[in-house]
Scaffold this active site. Structure first.
Site, PDB file in Angstrom:
ATOM      1  N   ASP A 252      -4.190  -5.965  -8.318  1.00 33.60           N
ATOM      2  CA  ASP A 252      -5.055  -5.284  -8.951  1.00 33.60           C
ATOM      3  C   ASP A 252      -5.254  -3.936  -9.637  1.00 33.60           C
ATOM      4  OD1 ASP A 252      -6.072  -7.325  -7.489  1.00 33.60           O
ATOM      5  OD2 ASP A 252      -6.485  -5.596  -5.504  1.00 33.60           O
TER       6      ASP A 252
HETATM    7  P1  NAP Z   1      -2.485  -6.040  -4.765  1.00 33.30           P
HETATM    8  O1  NAP Z   1      -3.204  -6.436  -5.908  1.00 33.30           O
HETATM    9  O2  NAP Z   1      -2.840  -6.494  -3.082  1.00 33.30           O
HETATM   10  O3  NAP Z   1      -1.929  -7.264  -4.764  1.00 33.30           O
HETATM   11  C1  NAP Z   1      -0.176  -7.959  -5.034  1.00 33.30           C
HETATM   12  C2  NAP Z   1       0.968  -8.956  -4.846  1.00 33.30           C
HETATM   13  O4  NAP Z   1       1.884  -8.802  -4.365  1.00 33.30           O
HETATM   14  C3  NAP Z   1      -0.457 -10.227  -4.683  1.00 33.30           C
HETATM   15  O5  NAP Z   1      -0.535 -10.707  -5.539  1.00 33.30           O
HETATM   16  C4  NAP Z   1       1.244 -11.211  -4.214  1.00 33.30           C
HETATM   17  O6  NAP Z   1       1.054 -12.681  -5.063  1.00 33.30           O
HETATM   18  C5  NAP Z   1       2.250 -10.156  -4.611  1.00 33.30           C
HETATM   19  N1  NAP Z   1       2.951 -10.854  -3.642  1.00 33.30           N
HETATM   20  C6  NAP Z   1       2.888 -10.409  -1.966  1.00 33.30           C
HETATM   21  N2  NAP Z   1       3.827 -10.898  -2.186  1.00 33.30           N
HETATM   22  C7  NAP Z   1       5.290 -10.316  -2.292  1.00 33.30           C
HETATM   23  C8  NAP Z   1       6.511 -10.900  -2.447  1.00 33.30           C
HETATM   24  N3  NAP Z   1       6.971 -10.963  -1.211  1.00 33.30           N
HETATM   25  N4  NAP Z   1       7.305 -11.025  -3.795  1.00 33.30           N
HETATM   26  C9  NAP Z   1       6.707 -10.339  -4.656  1.00 33.30           C
HETATM   27  N5  NAP Z   1       5.561 -11.134  -5.052  1.00 33.30           N
HETATM   28  C10 NAP Z   1       4.318 -10.443  -3.844  1.00 33.30           C
HETATM   29  O7  NAP Z   1      -1.565  -5.320  -4.468  1.00 33.30           O
HETATM   30  P2  NAP Z   1      -1.518  -3.882  -5.648  1.00 33.30           P
HETATM   31  O8  NAP Z   1      -1.891  -4.291  -7.084  1.00 33.30           O
HETATM   32  O9  NAP Z   1      -0.566  -2.936  -4.666  1.00 33.30           O
HETATM   33  O10 NAP Z   1      -2.963  -3.246  -5.202  1.00 33.30           O
HETATM   34  C11 NAP Z   1      -3.970  -2.558  -3.738  1.00 33.30           C
HETATM   35  C12 NAP Z   1      -5.233  -2.823  -3.636  1.00 33.30           C
HETATM   36  O11 NAP Z   1      -5.395  -2.875  -1.785  1.00 33.30           O
HETATM   37  C13 NAP Z   1      -5.971  -2.818  -4.198  1.00 33.30           C
HETATM   38  O12 NAP Z   1      -7.051  -3.251  -4.245  1.00 33.30           O
HETATM   39  C14 NAP Z   1      -6.697  -1.441  -3.374  1.00 33.30           C
HETATM   40  O13 NAP Z   1      -7.952  -0.523  -3.963  1.00 33.30           O
HETATM   41  C15 NAP Z   1      -6.328  -1.872  -2.182  1.00 33.30           C
HETATM   42  N6  NAP Z   1      -6.385  -0.686  -1.154  1.00 33.30           N
HETATM   43  C16 NAP Z   1      -5.009   0.387  -1.297  1.00 33.30           C
HETATM   44  C17 NAP Z   1      -5.359   1.457  -0.175  1.00 33.30           C
HETATM   45  C18 NAP Z   1      -3.573   2.592  -0.249  1.00 33.30           C
HETATM   46  O14 NAP Z   1      -4.001   3.140  -0.320  1.00 33.30           O
HETATM   47  N7  NAP Z   1      -2.998   2.304  -0.754  1.00 33.30           N
HETATM   48  C19 NAP Z   1      -7.019   1.635  -0.169  1.00 33.30           C
HETATM   49  C20 NAP Z   1      -7.581   0.524  -0.068  1.00 33.30           C
HETATM   50  C21 NAP Z   1      -7.359  -0.221  -0.459  1.00 33.30           C
HETATM   51  P3  NAP Z   1       1.772 -14.120  -4.935  1.00 33.30           P
HETATM   52  O15 NAP Z   1       1.416 -13.849  -3.608  1.00 33.30           O
HETATM   53  O16 NAP Z   1       1.764 -14.768  -6.296  1.00 33.30           O
HETATM   54  O17 NAP Z   1       3.308 -13.199  -4.603  1.00 33.30           O
END
Ligand code: NAP
Length: 542
Positions: free
Chosen positions: A468
């Protein structure tokens, strides 16, 4: 002020100062460990001083609570993997709110028994109502947040029809019950001559007292009885017509009278508990970390209210700090996602997910896969590489493998930096903590605003388990896109982008990512740790 009390207050002040310096230290990774230690010392001082103060329950109860609670907490914290930290924070924080609600309830019951009736002031009763209301909301809200993050409850928003009306009604009921409790418990003071006390002692209801009740807006029925609790000191007046009981106690030359039942208080706690569930159930799992931070702020407020009830300054300061820190963090997280708090809490974002057909439209025939060997060749020839970690790095615990890869690239003369998105992962600072654990220097971790202008001069961006936070769809203003308007890391502007993830599955927002199909992008399918190790091995062979 007696010397003993002054010494206790002095220690409380020292504890409060330690909390504040500790919190300041937490604002930077370099000073965070020391900050944490200082705040912990502050808490130790506060606990020791409170235990040494005489107004406490028995030491046996305190020690058993400490042993049972400490043991359960330690087991839960040890068993939880790093990726489950948000739900662990949620549940611990919820217990804090619940504890505040129960503790003020106990203080209220204790006061009603007449032990320290003189403390039943408006400050006491209104803070008790506020602390219990907020504490109960944060308990059940946090339990729902825990359930959603742990996968025990459907993480998608559950949108009940008419929920805003129901929630408004629940808030009004809570406020009404709180007001009832404050009015009912706040003692009315009547001037009492010895004749009046003697009448009460004979279990007769003096006519003067009826007038005094009426002057205070309490209409009594005709069916009154008086029972003597403690000769010439305390009486119970039962108004069987209005089903109300008034505890009456002698305080100097006054009578203090208050309603007997704590029922409105406990009904309010139950209604507030339902409100907590109702408020969190419509929020999607992706927004849960923001909600957890908000609930954390609530539990801080509940603790501060608890401090007002007990007249305990250190609890007021500590609770206010937790409350303020929670609200600031919530605001920062909302800003990083370009969403208003109202949108996160009330809009039910995330109720819809991308269909397979939508993903197919974006990816069809355009996604290119590469092998570790091919990517190693690409990086070998690069002058500058930026690594962008995301939630997948945490799942795979790939930070040490990434450290090895970084060291190898640098030994080959490649400049390596890390692009850290403020909401990458599942909790604030998630990536910073993991990379610090692997001893990656803080100077290499660049925040979004700092790294974004440099992507055009970057040869290779290695996206490791992020989705994301690098999704160009966020630049779209379409409100149906859950991350619309969220600032992203502009990795698509680099010469080449390599994305390590296991499949084309969406990230937490549940939408496809056009980056994977971009002309300059290559997919390196696999587990983040495994792929980082394979890349290191392939680079060594070149
Ligand atoms: P993300 O959009 O959730 O994507 C994580 C990706 O990691 C997934 O597409 C998954 O794809 C991959 N993944 C999972 N396990 C894996 C593994 N073992 N090896 C390799 N890839 C793996 O993560 P992000 O880009 O870090 O974004 C964070 C999200 O959380 C955002 O939508 C954000 O708004 C939300 N959020 C975060 C917080 C915060 O405080 N950090 C707070 C509120 C909301 P595969 O399954 O294809 O591997």
């Amino acid at each position: 002020m007696p010397t003993e009390e002054a010494i206790v207050k002095l220690f409380y002040l020292a504890a409060a100062v330690l909390f504040i310096i500790g919190l300041k230290g937490l604002s930077h990774p370099r000073t965070a460990v020391r900050g944490n230690l200082l705040a912990a010392i502050g808490m130790l001082v506060a606990i020791v001083v409170t235990l040494a103060d005489n107004r406490i329950v028995s030491f046996q109860i305190i020690v058993s609570g400490f042993v049972v609670g400490g043991l359960l907490g330690a087991i839960m914290a040890y068993r939880a993997p790093m990726t489950a930290m948000p739900q662990v924070v949620a549940i611990f924080n919820g217990f804090g709110g619940g504890a505040s609600a129960l503790a003020v309830g106990a203080a209220l019951e204790e006061a009603l028994k007449g032990e320290w009736i003189e403390e039943l002031t408006v400050q006491f009763t209104s803070s008790a109502a506020g602390a219990a209301l907020i504490g109960a909301v944060s308990l059940t809200g946090s339990l729902v947040a825990f359930g959603k993050l742990q996968g025990l409850i459907n993480e998608r928003p559950i949108l009940l029809r008419g929920r805003h009306v129901i929630n408004s009604a629940l808030v009004l009921i809570c406020l009404g019950l709180s007001a009832w409790q404050v009015v009912g418990f706040t003692p009315l003071l009547f001037h009492a001559d010895s004749q009046l006390a003697a009448d009460l002692d004979r279990a007769a209801f003096p006519p003067d007292l009826r007038q005094a009740f009426e002057n205070h807006g309490i209409a009594l029925s005709g069916r009154l009885s008086v029972s003597v609790e403690e000769a010439n000191k305390a009486w119970r007046i039962t108004d069987s017509g209005n089903r109300e009981t008034y505890e009456t106690k002698r305080q100097g030359d006054h009578l203090s009278i208050h309603s007997h039942s704590a029922l409105p208080f406990w009904i309010m706690v139950v209604v507030a508990s339902i409100l907590g569930i109702m408020l969190v159930i419509p929020i999607g799992g992706a927004d849960m970390p923001v909600v957890v931070s908000l609930l954390n702020a609530y539990s801080g407020l509940a603790a501060a209210g608890h401090g007002w009830v007990l007249n305990n300054s250190v609890l007021i300061v500590a609770g206010s700090l937790v409350g303020a820190a929670g609200f600031i963090l919530t605001a920062l997280m909302s800003k990083a996602m370009n969403r208003s708090l109202a949108n996160i809490v009330f809009a039910g974002v995330g109720a819809t997910v991308a269909t397979e057909a939508e993903s197919e439209d974006i990816y069809a025939g355009r996604v290119k896969a590469a092998s570790p060997g091919e990517v190693a060749m690409l990086m070998e020839g690069a002058r500058r590489v930026v690594i962008v970690p995301g939630y997948g790095m945490a799942v795979a615990q790939a930070q040490y493998a990434i450290q090895d890869l970084t060291n190898l690239l640098e030994s080959k003369g490649v400049e390596v930096e890390f692009g850290i998105h403020p909401v990458a992962g599942r909790m604030p600072g998630h990536m910073n903590v993991l990379l610090a654990e692997a001893n990656i220097p803080y100077e290499k971790l660049k925040e979004m605003d700092e790294i974004n202008p440099g992507f055009r001069q970057t040869d290779v961006v290695l996206v490791i388990g992020a989705n994301d936070v690098v999704n160009p769809l966020a630049r779209n203003a379409d409100p149906s896109i859950p991350i619309a308007g969220m600032p992203i890391l502009n990795v698509d502007q680099a010469r080449s982008v390599v994305v390590i993830k296991r499949s084309l599955s969406p990230g937490f927002a549940g939408i496809p990512n056009p980056l994977f199909a971009a002309d300059n992008a290559l997919m390196l399918y696999g587990d983040a740790k495994r792929m980082a190790m394979d890349l290191t091995a392939a680079l060594k062979e070149i």
